[in-house]
Design an enzyme around this catalytic site. Structure first.
Site, PDB file in Angstrom:
ATOM      1  N   GLU A   1      29.811  90.791  48.981  1.00  0.00           N
ATOM      2  CA  GLU A   1      30.077  91.190  47.816  1.00  0.00           C
ATOM      3  C   GLU A   1      29.365  90.062  47.058  1.00  0.00           C
ATOM      4  OE1 GLU A   1      33.851  91.504  44.752  1.00  0.00           O
ATOM      5  OE2 GLU A   1      34.112  90.667  46.548  1.00  0.00           O
TER       6      GLU A   1
ATOM      7  N   LYS B   1      32.111  99.695  42.128  1.00  0.00           N
ATOM      8  CA  LYS B   1      33.612  99.532  42.211  1.00  0.00           C
ATOM      9  C   LYS B   1      34.406 100.270  41.590  1.00  0.00           C
ATOM     10  CE  LYS B   1      36.881  95.710  43.501  1.00  0.00           C
ATOM     11  NZ  LYS B   1      36.902  94.379  43.465  1.00  0.00           N
TER      12      LYS B   1
ATOM     13  N   CYS C   1      35.788  94.381  48.542  1.00  0.00           N
ATOM     14  CA  CYS C   1      36.771  93.636  48.373  1.00  0.00           C
ATOM     15  C   CYS C   1      38.238  94.268  48.257  1.00  0.00           C
ATOM     16  CB  CYS C   1      36.559  92.717  47.196  1.00  0.00           C
ATOM     17  SG  CYS C   1      37.744  91.150  47.026  1.00  0.00           S
TER      18      CYS C   1
END
Length: 502
Positions: free
Chosen positions: A263, A326, A376
């Site tokens: 990330e 995301k 994440c």
């Protein structure tokens, strides 16, 4: 006892007896007293399990400890409400240990599910995750997710409670106390747990055999180990790119199908920051491998910027094949909830503005595979991984930056959670972290080539690519609906018993 079960190794078995004491402690209590005991249990368990929050808030949120500890207590108090509700429900069936055990397990998993939704959800630390190393005990996750494992653990605690209660009663008034109802209850537990353990063992053998016969893909992962304190410092941006490129060149010698960076491994706004984008593309174009990498992205709509935490897929010629943004953001990490009401609280992540969300389920493609990317925190939400596999993902790729957590218990907890996504969907999970833990999780849940924390590391693995869809992937959280229906039946039967005694 609950918190120690998350330590791994032999201690994980403690989860299977950790809840027995609270069931005995409420046997003579009022409903209010039972709820209070459940709250206290949940409070201290959550404070110890999530103690890493204090570190993150202090080191990266720049809050003094005097403010960090109340934040932990507030979060733990919120989570404790769910365990309080479970113990409160169990107290309604005093004198009927079987219904106590069953209602306790049913409410526990239903409240876990609720915790994963309410206030955007925080499904971290579910009891089932404590068993991530015990492969034969967690294969039922491909039927009903981590909730099935949690249900089994809580129900087993209830069975121990029932067995001890029955033994004490038999000692007091004779063995006839067992009776027909006791035999039926024993038969129920025997069938349930025999099926549970048999399914786990047989399914583990079956999936392991399928892994051996499946098609393979060679994947490389780069753990750059970039310190969080310098990650976004302009003076270190070129250094970071050069480090990842140098490590990728070494990994490319093994001719992987594609290479994964963590990330925000490219710590700048890719395609927007022209000079850094050019330096990046000039550095990677001669490596000759497909690349999956994380970098933030910004676009302007009506002259207003929109920021995204993104992952890109790039082919060996340097052409961008796709971008995933995301979809489930971290409160106070990537956006500030209620910022109009609490303007004095900002984000921990040192980037301009709040991030925006992308489209759930979007798939990235490499030259030969479709991948479902989880950035994440997203990997703790089972629904998101399941949606990507339903959309055709051959592999699940979780890129993360756990440097925020330091050397606390959070990185290992995060890794344990991500491992369940592999079992639930019967897909290999590729987990690439900035500072660790980086590793492969096979569809059976077996973990391969895990790095340590805070080390420069390259991991290359030849992993199976399974194509079958699990029951959980196809049907989702049907188990929760069944639990909710069974819970209504439990309380209905309890109510009928009470009315019949009046």
């Amino acid at each position: 006892m609950l918190t120690s079960a998350f330590s791994g190794g032999f201690m994980s078995y403690v989860a299977w007896i950790a809840l027995v004491p609270v069931l005995f402690s409420i046997s003579e209590d009022s409903h209010r007293q039972a709820a209070l005991k459940g709250f206290v249990m949940g409070l201290f368990h959550s404070m110890t399990l999530f103690s890493w929050i204090v570190y993150t808030m202090h080191v990266y949120g720049f809050l003094p400890y005097i403010f960090c500890i109340p934040v932990l207590v507030l979060l733990a108090s919120y989570i404790a409400l769910y365990s309080s509700l479970s113990v409160f429900a169990a107290s309604f069936f005093k004198g009927r240990p079987f219904l106590t055990a069953l209602a306790f397990a049913l409410v526990w998993v239903c409240t876990d599910y609720a915790r994963g939704i309410i206030f955007t959800g925080f499904p971290w630390g579910f009891l089932g995750y404590s068993q991530h190393e015990k492969l034969s005990l967690i294969q039922v996750a491909d039927l009903a997710g981590v909730y099935a494992v949690t249900f089994g653990i809580v129900l087993f605690n209830g069975f121990i409670y029932w067995a001890i209660s029955l033994a004490a009663k038999a000692k007091t008034i004779g063995c006839r106390a067992f009776g027909v109802s006791g035999s039926c209850v024993l038969l129920f537990f025997a069938i349930f747990f025999a099926g549970y353990f048999y399914y786990g063992q047989s399914r583990l053998q079956e999936i392991s055999a399928k892994e051996s016969n499946a098609g393979r893909s060679k994947i490389a992962m780069i753990q750059g180990n970039i310190d969080q304190s310098v990650k976004w410092d302009p003076a270190f941006q070129i250094f970071t790119i050069e480090k990842y490129v140098a490590m990728t060149k070494r990994a490319a010698e093994e001719k992987p199908d594609f290479v994964v960076w963590p990330e925000t491994a490219a710590p700048f706004y890719f395609l927007f920051d022209k000079s850094l984008t050019k330096a990046f593309l000039d550095s990677v174009k001669d490596i000759g491998v497909d690349l999956v990498f994380g970098s933030p992205y910004v676009i302007f709509k009506n002259k207003e910027p929109e920021y995204f935490n993104s992952v890109y897929s790039m082919d060996k010629e340097g052409k961008i094949k796709g971008r995933y943004d995301k979809t489930h953001l971290v409160p106070f990490g990537e956006y500030t909830p209620l910022k109009d009401w609490i303007p004095f609280i900002g984000k921990i992540v040192p980037l301009e503005g709040d991030f925006s969300t992308g489209d759930p389920g979007r798939i990235l493609e490499t030259a030969s595979l479709k991948i479902g990317t989880q950035i994440c925190y997203e990997v703790i939400f089972p629904r998101l991984s399941r949606l990507m596999v339903k959309n055709g993902a051959d592999l699940i790729v979780n890129v993360t930056n756990d440097a925020w957590f330091g050397k606390t218990g959070a990185p290992s907890q995060h890794f344990a959670i991500s491992a369940f996504r592999a079992i639930e969907n019967r897909r290999t999970l590729i987990r690439c972290a900035n500072t660790g833990y980086t590793g492969f999780v096979l569809p059976s849940g077996q973990v391969r080539s895990v790095t340590g924390l805070y080390e420069d590391a390259i991991r290359v693995g030849d992993v199976p690519v399974l194509k079958e869809a699990s029951f959980y992937t196809e049907h989702g959280d049907l188990f929760i609906a069944v639990c909710f229906a069974a819970l209504i039946m439990c309380f209905a039967s309890g109510l009928l018993v009470r009315l019949s005694k009046k």
